[in-house]
Write a protein that holds these residues in place. Structure first.
Motif, PDB file in Angstrom:
ATOM      1  N   TYR A 158       0.809  -1.211   0.000  1.00 47.36           N
ATOM      2  CA  TYR A 158       0.000   0.000   0.000  1.00 47.36           C
ATOM      3  C   TYR A 158       0.848   1.269   0.000  1.00 47.36           C
ATOM      4  CZ  TYR A 158      -4.510  -2.268   0.409  1.00 47.36           C
ATOM      5  OH  TYR A 158      -5.633  -2.991   0.149  1.00 47.36           O
ATOM      6  N   ILE A 159       2.016   1.202   0.616  1.00 46.32           N
ATOM      7  CA  ILE A 159       2.915   2.360   0.594  1.00 46.32           C
ATOM      8  C   ILE A 159       3.339   2.663  -0.840  1.00 46.32           C
ATOM      9  CG2 ILE A 159       5.232   3.151   1.229  1.00 46.32           C
ATOM     10  CD1 ILE A 159       4.865   1.790   3.915  1.00 46.32           C
ATOM     11  N   VAL A 160       3.691   1.610  -1.598  1.00 48.50           N
ATOM     12  CA  VAL A 160       4.080   1.810  -3.003  1.00 48.50           C
ATOM     13  C   VAL A 160       2.914   2.379  -3.803  1.00 48.50           C
ATOM     14  CG1 VAL A 160       4.789   0.630  -5.117  1.00 48.50           C
ATOM     15  CG2 VAL A 160       5.821  -0.007  -2.942  1.00 48.50           C
ATOM     16  N   LEU A 161       1.710   1.875  -3.575  1.00 48.68           N
ATOM     17  CA  LEU A 161       0.542   2.347  -4.323  1.00 48.68           C
ATOM     18  C   LEU A 161       0.209   3.808  -4.016  1.00 48.68           C
ATOM     19  CD1 LEU A 161      -1.874  -0.734  -4.120  1.00 48.68           C
ATOM     20  CD2 LEU A 161      -0.749   0.169  -6.158  1.00 48.68           C
ATOM     21  N   PHE A 162       0.244   4.185  -2.727  1.00 46.74           N
ATOM     22  CA  PHE A 162      -0.181   5.520  -2.331  1.00 46.74           C
ATOM     23  C   PHE A 162       0.893   6.585  -2.548  1.00 46.74           C
ATOM     24  CE2 PHE A 162      -3.604   3.227  -0.459  1.00 46.74           C
ATOM     25  CZ  PHE A 162      -4.649   4.119  -0.346  1.00 46.74           C
ATOM     26  N   THR A 163       2.133   6.170  -2.718  1.00 47.75           N
ATOM     27  CA  THR A 163       3.199   7.145  -2.955  1.00 47.75           C
ATOM     28  C   THR A 163       3.532   7.279  -4.432  1.00 47.75           C
ATOM     29  OG1 THR A 163       4.873   5.425  -2.567  1.00 47.75           O
ATOM     30  CG2 THR A 163       4.252   6.817  -0.693  1.00 47.75           C
ATOM     31  N   GLY A 164       2.969   6.428  -5.264  1.00 49.82           N
ATOM     32  CA  GLY A 164       3.226   6.501  -6.698  1.00 49.82           C
ATOM     33  C   GLY A 164       2.084   7.168  -7.438  1.00 49.82           C
ATOM     34  N   ASP A 165       2.026   6.891  -8.734  1.00 56.42           N
ATOM     35  CA  ASP A 165       0.975   7.471  -9.583  1.00 56.42           C
ATOM     36  C   ASP A 165      -0.301   6.643  -9.581  1.00 56.42           C
ATOM     37  OD1 ASP A 165       2.714   9.505 -10.314  1.00 56.42           O
ATOM     38  OD2 ASP A 165       3.554   8.308 -11.967  1.00 56.42           O
ATOM     39  N   ASN A 166      -0.264   5.514  -8.838  1.00 56.85           N
ATOM     40  CA  ASN A 166      -1.437   4.644  -8.717  1.00 56.85           C
ATOM     41  C   ASN A 166      -1.901   4.105 -10.067  1.00 56.85           C
ATOM     42  OD1 ASN A 166      -3.211   3.272  -7.065  1.00 56.85           O
ATOM     43  ND2 ASN A 166      -4.769   4.885  -7.098  1.00 56.85           N
ATOM     44  N   ILE A 175       3.112  -5.298  -5.830  1.00 53.04           N
ATOM     45  CA  ILE A 175       3.087  -6.746  -5.595  1.00 53.04           C
ATOM     46  C   ILE A 175       4.503  -7.274  -5.391  1.00 53.04           C
ATOM     47  CG2 ILE A 175       2.561  -8.978  -6.643  1.00 53.04           C
ATOM     48  CD1 ILE A 175       0.188  -7.671  -8.016  1.00 53.04           C
ATOM     49  N   VAL A 176       5.441  -6.835  -6.251  1.00 53.91           N
ATOM     50  CA  VAL A 176       6.824  -7.293  -6.141  1.00 53.91           C
ATOM     51  C   VAL A 176       7.446  -6.852  -4.815  1.00 53.91           C
ATOM     52  CG1 VAL A 176       9.142  -7.091  -7.132  1.00 53.91           C
ATOM     53  CG2 VAL A 176       7.161  -7.372  -8.638  1.00 53.91           C
ATOM     54  N   GLY A 178       5.949  -5.891  -2.036  1.00 52.84           N
ATOM     55  CA  GLY A 178       5.285  -6.544  -0.913  1.00 52.84           C
ATOM     56  C   GLY A 178       5.788  -7.953  -0.683  1.00 52.84           C
ATOM     57  N   ASN A 179       5.952  -8.717  -1.764  1.00 53.85           N
ATOM     58  CA  ASN A 179       6.443 -10.089  -1.639  1.00 53.85           C
ATOM     59  C   ASN A 179       7.891 -10.138  -1.188  1.00 53.85           C
ATOM     60  OD1 ASN A 179       4.442 -12.308  -2.615  1.00 53.85           O
ATOM     61  ND2 ASN A 179       4.139 -10.615  -4.032  1.00 53.85           N
ATOM     62  N   LEU A 180       8.712  -9.204  -1.681  1.00 53.21           N
ATOM     63  CA  LEU A 180      10.115  -9.173  -1.262  1.00 53.21           C
ATOM     64  C   LEU A 180      10.241  -8.830   0.222  1.00 53.21           C
ATOM     65  CD1 LEU A 180      11.872  -7.414  -4.293  1.00 53.21           C
ATOM     66  CD2 LEU A 180      12.077  -9.806  -3.597  1.00 53.21           C
ATOM     67  N   VAL A 181       9.466  -7.860   0.676  1.00 53.21           N
ATOM     68  CA  VAL A 181       9.508  -7.470   2.090  1.00 53.21           C
ATOM     69  C   VAL A 181       9.029  -8.624   2.967  1.00 53.21           C
ATOM     70  CG1 VAL A 181       8.509  -5.938   3.824  1.00 53.21           C
ATOM     71  CG2 VAL A 181       9.280  -5.013   1.637  1.00 53.21           C
ATOM     72  N   GLN A 182       7.939  -9.263   2.560  1.00 56.10           N
ATOM     73  CA  GLN A 182       7.429 -10.394   3.321  1.00 56.10           C
ATOM     74  C   GLN A 182       8.445 -11.527   3.357  1.00 56.10           C
ATOM     75  OE1 GLN A 182       3.575 -11.764   2.110  1.00 56.10           O
ATOM     76  NE2 GLN A 182       3.623 -13.560   3.426  1.00 56.10           N
ATOM     77  N   PHE A 183       9.124 -11.779   2.227  1.00 53.51           N
ATOM     78  CA  PHE A 183      10.138 -12.830   2.172  1.00 53.51           C
ATOM     79  C   PHE A 183      11.286 -12.524   3.124  1.00 53.51           C
ATOM     80  CE2 PHE A 183      14.083 -14.502   0.242  1.00 53.51           C
ATOM     81  CZ  PHE A 183      13.802 -15.852   0.326  1.00 53.51           C
ATOM     82  N   PHE A 184      11.705 -11.260   3.198  1.00 52.69           N
ATOM     83  CA  PHE A 184      12.789 -10.869   4.098  1.00 52.69           C
ATOM     84  C   PHE A 184      12.419 -11.137   5.552  1.00 52.69           C
ATOM     85  CE2 PHE A 184      14.356  -7.524   6.979  1.00 52.69           C
ATOM     86  CZ  PHE A 184      15.704  -7.838   6.974  1.00 52.69           C
ATOM     87  N   VAL A 185      11.202 -10.749   5.946  1.00 50.96           N
ATOM     88  CA  VAL A 185      10.764 -10.980   7.323  1.00 50.96           C
ATOM     89  C   VAL A 185      10.646 -12.480   7.597  1.00 50.96           C
ATOM     90  CG1 VAL A 185       8.966 -10.519   9.032  1.00 50.96           C
ATOM     91  CG2 VAL A 185       9.566  -8.766   7.356  1.00 50.96           C
ATOM     92  N   MET A 186      10.164 -13.241   6.592  1.00 51.43           N
ATOM     93  CA  MET A 186      10.000 -14.682   6.776  1.00 51.43           C
ATOM     94  C   MET A 186      11.350 -15.379   6.940  1.00 51.43           C
ATOM     95  SD  MET A 186       7.068 -15.877   7.241  1.00 51.43           S
ATOM     96  CE  MET A 186       7.632 -17.577   7.115  1.00 51.43           C
TER      97      MET A 186
END
Length: 290
Positions: A158-166, A175-176, A178-186
């Motif tokens: 959501y940060i990427v969506l709301f800070t970009g041109d949407n 999507i990319v 979000g998945n990378l961040v989730q993978f890092f935490v996992m």
């Protein structure tokens, strides 16, 4: 566990703070994020336990048929001031065992193949390992970690969506990211899981008075899983040989999500070890015998 909890809470706090900053600095947004996070983890916990037991067809372990197992569990629970968990048995196709639930409401599932394979002291070592997981609240800790990883990934999207041109490009980028961040935490959560396996081994070693029975059990389980994998490969090759289609006959084995809970995990490659829930079997055996 205090350190683990603090770091997981830090991940969660960053996610909530980011959501509060980017989506509106209001108490309602913060409250919504907290309530939603708690509900998400709670639903995952409830569904995960039910799905794990259902996927292996777990049945109640008869006290008369498996009297020695029940007596051993009752003895350990008295010594550790632990409420006796539900004991279940299942045909998994491989020798294995796993625990689900929390301290005070846990369940230990043992495969029929494991009971047939192990000697009594070896089986007690495996069961002691699973009881240690329940006693140490490892299942809840891992579920909480997975829930936080999901939350952080969603917030990043959501940060990427709301800070970009949407636009469409931002949608795919979100999507990319979000998945990378989730993978890092996992990766961090999975490292916790591997560490908790060592702790459960050490606790089981103290419970049964030595590490050799559990070490022998792990060796037999590892060999049994290898044989089961070879049999599945042979069945698969045989199925493809008949008209080019793979046979749909059930050939044993454990669901991937359930295998994360089991005492044995057959990961071999470097990448598999990095994302594995279990440390290498040979290292666990070496620690038990040291």
């Amino acid at each position: 566990m205090a350190i683990v909890g603090a770091i997981l809470f830090a991940f969660y706090s960053v996610a909530v703070a980011a959501a509060w900053f980017f989506f509106g600095q209001s108490q309602s947004i913060l409250a919504l994020a907290i309530v939603g996070s708690i509900l998400l983890v709670g639903v995952q916990y409830k569904i995960g336990k039910w799905a794990a037991l259902r996927s292996v067809g777990a049945e109640d372990m008869d006290e008369r048929e498996y009297q020695q197992i029940h007596q051993f569990v009752e003895k350990v629970c008295r010594e550790r001031n632990l409420k006796k968990p539900n004991l279940k048995i299942a045909s998994m196709g491989v020798p294995n065992a796993f625990a689900v639930g929390r301290r005070g409401n846990g369940t230990v599932v043992v495969s029929r193949e494991l009971i047939q394979l192990l000697d009594r002291d070896e089986l007690e070592g495996v069961i002691a390992h699973e009881l240690a997981h329940i006693d140490n609240r490892d299942v809840i800790t891992m579920q909480l970690g997975q829930g936080i990883a999901s939350i952080v990934g969603i917030v990043a999207q959501y940060i990427v969506l709301f800070t970009g041109d949407n636009d469409l490009a931002d949608f795919f980028l979100a999507i990319v990211v979000g998945n990378l961040v989730q993978f890092f935490v996992m990766l961090f959560v999975l490292a916790i899981s591997r560490y908790r396996e060592y702790v459960a081994d050490a606790d089981a070693k103290r419970i049964i008075g030595g590490g050799d029975p559990l070490a022998r059990a792990l060796e037999k389980i590892s060999e049994g899983n290898k044989q089961a994998a070879q049999q599945r490969q042979q069945v698969a090759r045989g199925g493809r040989g008949r008209g080019g289609r793979r046979s749909r006959q059930r050939d044993g084995g454990v669901d991937q999500q359930v295998s994360a809970l089991c005492i044995s995990s057959p990961d071999t490659s470097a990448l598999a070890k990095l994302v594995s829930t279990h440390p290498p079997m040979e290292k666990r055996i070496q620690r038990l015998r040291s």
